[in-house]
Structures are given as structure tokens and as C-alpha cells.
Scaffold this active site. Structure first.
Site, mmCIF file in Angstrom:
data_model
loop_
_atom_site.group_PDB
_atom_site.id
_atom_site.type_symbol
_atom_site.label_atom_id
_atom_site.label_comp_id
_atom_site.label_asym_id
_atom_site.label_seq_id
_atom_site.Cartn_x
_atom_site.Cartn_y
_atom_site.Cartn_z
ATOM 1 N N TYR A 131 5.240 -7.202 16.083
ATOM 2 C CA TYR A 131 5.356 -6.002 15.247
ATOM 3 C C TYR A 131 5.965 -4.859 16.053
ATOM 4 C CZ TYR A 131 3.801 -2.298 11.992
ATOM 5 O OH TYR A 131 3.736 -1.238 11.109
ATOM 6 N N PHE A 163 0.836 -1.213 0.000
ATOM 7 C CA PHE A 163 0.000 0.000 0.000
ATOM 8 C C PHE A 163 0.874 1.269 0.000
ATOM 9 C CE2 PHE A 163 -2.326 2.743 3.336
ATOM 10 C CZ PHE A 163 -2.951 3.525 2.369
ATOM 11 N N LYS A 197 9.663 -3.150 15.488
ATOM 12 C CA LYS A 197 9.787 -1.738 15.112
ATOM 13 C C LYS A 197 10.604 -0.962 16.142
ATOM 14 C CE LYS A 197 7.394 -1.596 11.211
ATOM 15 N NZ LYS A 197 7.996 -1.191 9.923
ATOM 16 N N THR A 211 2.701 -9.973 1.384
ATOM 17 C CA THR A 211 1.449 -9.213 1.532
ATOM 18 C C THR A 211 1.276 -8.200 0.396
ATOM 19 O OG1 THR A 211 2.488 -7.579 2.999
ATOM 20 C CG2 THR A 211 1.358 -9.426 4.060
ATOM 21 N N THR A 257 -3.073 5.005 8.472
ATOM 22 C CA THR A 257 -3.138 5.646 7.157
ATOM 23 C C THR A 257 -4.089 4.842 6.278
ATOM 24 O OG1 THR A 257 -0.874 6.381 7.449
ATOM 25 C CG2 THR A 257 -1.713 6.413 5.200
ATOM 26 N N TYR A 289 23.418 2.658 14.220
ATOM 27 C CA TYR A 289 24.211 2.839 12.990
ATOM 28 C C TYR A 289 24.490 4.322 12.739
ATOM 29 C CZ TYR A 289 24.774 -1.781 10.944
ATOM 30 O OH TYR A 289 25.202 -3.060 10.688
ATOM 31 N N ASN A 334 20.237 -5.674 7.487
ATOM 32 C CA ASN A 334 20.800 -5.806 6.130
ATOM 33 C C ASN A 334 20.786 -4.471 5.394
ATOM 34 O OD1 ASN A 334 21.311 -8.546 6.320
ATOM 35 N ND2 ASN A 334 19.272 -9.113 5.592
#
Ligand code: UDP
Length: 318
Positions: A146, A12, A150, A36, A176, A160, A100
Site C-alpha cells: 500500500y 467509504f 501510494k 471492497t 478517517t 505528469y 491509466n
């Protein structure tokens, strides 16, 4: 020509971002493993020489030939039903996938923007949610895969930045909606639209008094674009602060669709479902000069046009 890698390109948000970056004159590498995502969302880009598609799972080593300026990491299952069905992939794409891509960003000296989420605030005890709030997350609940992926994603991205000096952006996305949401992804707006169009019961979870604040996709994409170009490396909430209850938005959809057979039905509230959610967007206003422009009535109208085309009336909602 600047080059951008967008992961979750067939999803999406990813597909809308591909469109936007093509429009802005970028070379876009779109990456997805389609667990998905749906290629129908980006098939119009395939004829363009500025667009290249890679079928790849970013939780495995990621290689992109040549130079790269930006990475936008939007790959992830993104609805509560998806997390239940794909908990391990959800954790891997947020953790291993992010690692990665940060390695790739370091190698290419690219700027890495991560799609974080209001879920880092969990079931929030502060309202509205400011970026300074640390959240209230159950690590082992159904949403934990999830939320914690996150949160890890934010932590490793910041590491990093501080340790390897990788340029970063941390975007916290609130609910959203808009065209290209997956009809059966289980989220409230695809569910309500397809149920209203088919003349079925709109499945209200709990009493429907829980709140969300829904942002139209074009506004979100504009906020993302501004954040990327801003140089700002702290988290930024991007969402629409216009808060409503689930029953209110359900009624708005019933009125818009106008199907006399549609009505409310009530189901159990899923575990750990946040009771209230609303972004404080002061930071986005100040740093990015951004605020949403599309109000809910207009956004729902545009979204309805999409669902009218893709919802099959004789097919039951799963
Ligand atoms: N919800 C609902 N009916 C549905 C799907 C969701 O009442 O068919 C509720 C859900 O319990 C939550 C809100 O709508 O309170 C938003 O759910 P969604 O899955 O869209 O996203 P969330 O914000 O919870 O991640």
C-alpha cells in the site's frame, strides 16, 4: 454542468464524495469494481440522472465518453487486512490504475486529484508529520504494497504534472471514520464498534499505547472539496490533529455503547504498525482555510448510530 469521475465510488470515502459532488451540482461518474466497495453505499444515487455508475477495474484501460473536468482517484483496498489479502490488487490500483487515470486526465484536460495517505510517512520518525517529511517505510513489509503504491502514485502524478502539464492535487489522508465504513474491514473503529455492540472483547493490538488522530468523514470531504478548487499542486495533509491512544478511543467507545459485557482483550501488535501518527495541518489551514470542525465525541456518536444499524449482534467478528 461540470463532470467528475470518482473511482472507488462504492467505498467509504468514494460514496461520500459522490454525495457531495451531486449536492454541489456536478455530473458524477462513479466507478468501482466492488472488491471492497458495496453498492448499498450509493444505491440512493442510482435514480438520479446526474449519476452514472461504471463497473470497472481502473488497473485496466479506462474510457469515459465526452468531456470530463475532474478525476478523483479513491479506488484502493484501504485497511491493513485488505492489503494482506489483496496485495497485488493494492499495488495495481495505486500504480497501473493511477497511470491509466493520468492518461485519461491528459486526454480530457481534466484535473486529477489522488487519494494519497499518511502511510507515505510509514512508521514516522518525525512527529507530527509535515508534508516536507519523506517518511520511514519498509518496502517489503506487510504494509509495503500500500505504502509504496501510494508513493509511486505521488511520483507519477507529479511527473505528469511537470512533464505533461496535467493539473493535479495530492491529498494525504490521515485516519478517517464515519458511516459506511465496512464492518469487517479490520480497521480499529469498525472492529471496536462491532465488538462493543456484540458484547465481545475489543481487540487491542499491542499495549494500545500507539496513537492515531481520527478525522470525521464530513470534515475530510470538506477538505477534499476545498483542495480540488484551490489550484494547489503540492501535497496537503488533511486529517484531524487531535491525537489519542488506541486504548483511549477504545474506552470512549466502551463508554458510548455501554454494553456491560464488552471489555478489552489484547492481541499481538502487527508488524510495522506505526507507533505514532498525527498530521501537521498548517498547510491545509493556510492554503485551503480548512480545519476539522467535528470533535471526536460528536463524530463517534454519529458513527455509532450507523454501526447500530449495520452490526448484526449474533454474527461473530471475522
Ligand atoms: N488496532 C487494534 N485493534 C484492532 C484493529 C486495529 O488495536 O482490532 C490498532 C492497530 O494496531 C493500529 C490502530 O489500531 O495501531 C489503527 O489501526 P487501523 O487498522 O484502523 O489503521 P492504521 O492506522 O494502522 O492503518
Amino acid at each position: 454542468m461540470k463532470k467528475v469521475l470518482i473511482t472507488g465510488a462504492a467505498g467509504f470515502l468514494g460514496s461520500h464524495l459522490c454525495d457531495r459532488f451531486i449536492k454541489e451540482g456536478y455530473h458524477v461518474y462513479g466507478m468501482d469494481n466492488l472488491i471492497t466497495g458495496d453498492l448499498a453505499n450509493i444505491e440512493h444515487l442510482f435514480p438520479l440522472k446526474e449519476f452514472e455508475y461504471f463497473h470497472h477495474d481502473v488497473s485496466k484501460f479506462v474510457h469515459i465518453p465526452g468531456e470530463l473536468d475532474y478525476i478523483l482517484h479513491f479506488a484502493s483496498p484501504a485497511s491493513p487486512i485488505d492489503y494482506l489479502q489483496m496485495p497485488i490488487q493494492t499495488m495495481k490500483v495505486g500504480s497501473l490504475g493511477t497511470h491509466n487515470l493520468l492518461g485519461l486526465a491528459k486526454e480530457k484536460k481534466a484535473c486529477m486529484l489522488i487519494a494519497s495517505t499518511s502511510e507515505v510517512y510509514g512508521d514516522p520518525l518525525e512527529h507530527p508529520q509535515k508534508e516536507e517529511y519523506w517518511g520511514n517505510v519498509n518496502p517489503i513489509g506487510p504494509r509495503g504494497v500500500y505504502d509504496e503504491a501510494k508513493r509511486f502514485q505521488e511520483a507519477i502524478t507529479m511527473a505528469y504534472h511537470t512533464f505533461h502539464k496535467v493539473d493535479i492535487r495530492i491529498l494525504r489522508i490521515f485516519n478517517t471514520y464515519g458511516p459506511r465504513m465496512r464492518v469487517n474491514d479490520g480497521r480499529v473503529l469498525p472492529a471496536f464498534f462491532s465488538q462493543a455492540i456484540r458484547g465481545e472483547g475489543l481487540t487491542v493490538f499491542g499495549d494500545g499505547e500507539q496513537t492515531r488522530s481520527f478525522c470525521y468523514v464530513d470534515d475530510l470531504v470538506e477538505g477534499i472539496y476545498k483542495l480540488l478548487l484551490s489550484g494547489y499542486t503540492q501535497p496537503v495533509n488533511v486529517g484531524n490533529p487531535s491525537e489519542c491512544t488506541i486504548k483511549e478511543i477504545g474506552q470512549e467507545i466502551l463508554d458510548l455503547v455501554g454494553n456491560p459485557k464488552a471489555h478489552f482483550v489484547y492481541r499481538d501488535l502487527p508488524k510495522d504498525d506505526p507507533k505514532k501518527r498525527k498530521p501537521d495541518i498548517t498547510r491545509a489551514k493556510e492554503i485551503l482555510g480548512w480545519e476539522p470542525k467535528v470533535d471526536r465525541a460528536e463524530g463517534l456518536k454519529r458513527t455509532y448510530e450507523y454501526f447500530k444499524k449495520v452490526v448484526k449482534v449474533d454474527e461473530a467478528v471475522s
